[in-house]
Design a protein around this motif. Sequence first.
Motif, PDB file in Angstrom:
ATOM      1  N   VAL A 265       0.867  -1.189   0.000  1.00 34.83           N
ATOM      2  CA  VAL A 265       0.000   0.000   0.000  1.00 34.83           C
ATOM      3  C   VAL A 265       0.899   1.233   0.000  1.00 34.83           C
ATOM      4  CG1 VAL A 265      -1.882   1.180   1.176  1.00 34.83           C
ATOM      5  CG2 VAL A 265      -1.599  -1.288   1.457  1.00 34.83           C
ATOM      6  N   THR A 266       0.802   2.045  -1.035  1.00 36.47           N
ATOM      7  CA  THR A 266       1.647   3.248  -1.052  1.00 36.47           C
ATOM      8  C   THR A 266       0.797   4.489  -1.207  1.00 36.47           C
ATOM      9  OG1 THR A 266       1.934   3.072  -3.428  1.00 36.47           O
ATOM     10  CG2 THR A 266       3.662   2.130  -2.068  1.00 36.47           C
ATOM     11  N   GLY A 267       1.254   5.543  -0.565  1.00 42.77           N
ATOM     12  CA  GLY A 267       0.633   6.851  -0.774  1.00 42.77           C
ATOM     13  C   GLY A 267       1.298   7.491  -1.980  1.00 42.77           C
ATOM     14  N   ASN A 268       1.082   8.784  -2.135  1.00 49.89           N
ATOM     15  CA  ASN A 268       1.716   9.492  -3.231  1.00 49.89           C
ATOM     16  C   ASN A 268       3.110   9.909  -2.775  1.00 49.89           C
ATOM     17  OD1 ASN A 268       1.994  10.589  -5.687  1.00 49.89           O
ATOM     18  ND2 ASN A 268       0.735  12.401  -5.283  1.00 49.89           N
ATOM     19  N   LEU A 269       4.126   9.145  -3.177  1.00 52.82           N
ATOM     20  CA  LEU A 269       5.467   9.399  -2.650  1.00 52.82           C
ATOM     21  C   LEU A 269       6.171  10.493  -3.454  1.00 52.82           C
ATOM     22  CD1 LEU A 269       6.464   5.662  -2.225  1.00 52.82           C
ATOM     23  CD2 LEU A 269       5.677   7.226  -0.459  1.00 52.82           C
ATOM     24  N   PRO A 270       6.853  11.412  -2.747  1.00 51.29           N
ATOM     25  CA  PRO A 270       7.548  12.482  -3.459  1.00 51.29           C
ATOM     26  C   PRO A 270       8.756  11.936  -4.231  1.00 51.29           C
ATOM     27  CG  PRO A 270       7.843  12.693  -1.070  1.00 51.29           C
ATOM     28  CD  PRO A 270       6.954  11.524  -1.295  1.00 51.29           C
ATOM     29  N   GLU A 271       9.102  12.597  -5.322  1.00 52.93           N
ATOM     30  CA  GLU A 271      10.278  12.190  -6.095  1.00 52.93           C
ATOM     31  C   GLU A 271      11.545  12.707  -5.424  1.00 52.93           C
ATOM     32  OE1 GLU A 271       9.728  13.661 -10.088  1.00 52.93           O
ATOM     33  OE2 GLU A 271       8.918  11.698 -10.665  1.00 52.93           O
ATOM     34  N   PHE A 272      12.661  12.066  -5.702  1.00 54.82           N
ATOM     35  CA  PHE A 272      13.946  12.537  -5.176  1.00 54.82           C
ATOM     36  C   PHE A 272      15.065  12.036  -6.079  1.00 54.82           C
ATOM     37  CE2 PHE A 272      15.400   8.470  -3.438  1.00 54.82           C
ATOM     38  CZ  PHE A 272      14.206   7.770  -3.342  1.00 54.82           C
ATOM     39  N   GLU A 273      16.258  12.613  -5.916  1.00 55.93           N
ATOM     40  CA  GLU A 273      17.379  12.233  -6.772  1.00 55.93           C
ATOM     41  C   GLU A 273      18.162  11.066  -6.189  1.00 55.93           C
ATOM     42  OE1 GLU A 273      18.550  16.398  -9.019  1.00 55.93           O
ATOM     43  OE2 GLU A 273      19.976  15.472  -7.650  1.00 55.93           O
ATOM     44  N   GLY A 274      18.643  10.200  -7.071  1.00 61.89           N
ATOM     45  CA  GLY A 274      19.465   9.098  -6.606  1.00 61.89           C
ATOM     46  C   GLY A 274      19.780   8.157  -7.755  1.00 61.89           C
TER      47      GLY A 274
END
Lengths: 403, 274
Positions: A265-274
Amino acid sequence: MEIAEHILQELPCGCVVFDEAGTVTFANRTLGLLLNNPAENIVGQRLEMLLTISSRIFYQTHFFPLLRLKGQANEIFLTLKSESGSPVPVMVNANATTNNGQLSYICVFAPVWERQKYEEQLLETNRRHQQAQQENAMLNELRDELELNQFELDRKISILREHSQEYLQMGKVFMHDMQEPIRKISLFFDKLKSKGKFANADDEMHLAVINKSILRLRFLTGSLLDFVQISKAADPVTMLNANELLVQARNQVIRDGYSPEINLVTGNLPEFEGRASQFRRLFVELFKNAIENKHPDRELTIQVTGVAIEENAYQNHLSKYKYIDHIKIEFADNGIGFDDQFNEYIFGLLNKLNADTNGSGLGLALCKQILSLHYGKIKAKSVIGQGTTIVIVVPLHQTALQG
Amino acid sequence: MGFTLGMDVISRNNVKVFGHGSQPMVFAHGFGCGQHMWRYIWPAFENDYKIVLFDYVGSGGSDALAYNTERYDSLHGYVQDLLDVCHELGLSKCIFVGHSVSCMVGVLASVKAPELFDSLILIGPSARYIDDEKYTGGFKQTDIEELLEMMEKNYIGWSNFLGPAIMQNQERPELGAELTESFCSTDPKIAKQFARVTFLSDNRKDLVNVRHPVLILQCSEDIIAPVQVGEFLHRQISNSEYKLMQATGHCPHLSAPGETIELMSEFLTNNPWK
């Protein structure tokens, strides 16, 4: 009495009385003249409405609390606003007083037209002086600090270079030097086994133990090699979509046969660099870890949430602060959980809490390494019987000066 | 992460812990003041809660030497102060009570370390003081610049806030005990930076991340946090209760402690999480 009243009205300063709610109950004639508004119009207004906006803030944050707590406030500079909107700089003294059990405040306003000009000049000179002084002191301090830091840095680079040489060397040891003797032991062991007949059950058992140990050694050297190699991932830093990576990782774990199904179950996850490969691997390890520690009585459910927070970009320097955008991801399972006192131990190399599982004890250490490589952090919190939450904090941008 | 090690948080932040309850109630003061602001409020709760008072570094009786212009150049340094205090005392499930700028400090802390908090009581909160096209914060940029100037003028006679005249107030002997402790920020430079950080910060986007039950206490006719601002917060924080107080001004905990206590108690009794 009449004289007193006359004097009060004609005092060479404005005078008001206001109640606890801040409503003006009396204003003298001088104040009316100062504000270009008859005194009877002032009565009934809230005191702060006589002030300019900035003075209202100061009144609420400093003047009123001071008056309320200490019973008086003296030599406070405020600016009144006249009926036409023009500012009237005043020096204020105020006292609390009680009349028939009723608390009220008496307040006098002395205009400071001339003094204000002088003070402004003084402040301006002072400000410039202070600024120059501050900049000078800061530059000196920075120069000293820089020299010290460069020296420290130079030493650390030497040590680091040595370490990373050793590290790579270790990789080579795992890859070749250790594999080879293991291979030989295994080979000749098989030959011996195929040839010989063994007299008793004891010998048979010892052979089984040797065989198992060989397999374990192989597994461990393979895992350690994996651990050393993860830092060498060559893919570029890009904007990552955690939702996608999670789904890919879950599918891989299912494909590899670790679990038939994982409820994610995931919410709306923010993007990030990697680096995508490393974070995919990180999620794979977290899934594997959750599967190994699944609660026998319930279906495994993993809930992943994310939120944007600010963290200090400096992790080692005690007096340096630069708050930049970070992403916090919480990976929560409903597994067996563990005693929270081991929440650091589990990230150690080859450390395992749950001896019943097949894992190498490298998964979470690997995750920690991946986070380090991205200037992030990982920690765990857990409640026995309820589940474990792995918390990942990673900068939104990998370049230090961004964000 | 970012926990300040190697420093005595208790004396740095002038932390006071007392009361007969087990659940912590942490009071965080606003800009321009110290923990003394709460003295009409905490007596109502000391029987049922563990009362925690503290001063931000640079305010009240804190250790001004620990002030670091980089750390306190945004609200996050103040957030770290609050988290440091909670960690140092080993607190969890705190009821956070914040006034004015501390409300956003509490909000940010609750997002960063949700496990430390149970609920948030925000007195006179604002997420943004300056107006823009679609938002009424109550102020224009120039108002804030004027404020900074006015603070500077008042620090010419800074001793007024700390000076002997106040320290020995014969008319109000009941205040005597605390007069040895300083009241406001001890250093004009610190106060000015705090003012800038307070009035120029923008935390509107953080509100939707709040997960705890929140009580918003909105004063009538509060020029620092006008009614529109309180309503905005209420709309943004899904799990919030909004109370428009009869109290006017920006300091109901000083001017209307009775009403403040009553609304706080009501919220705490109704709060199903407790």
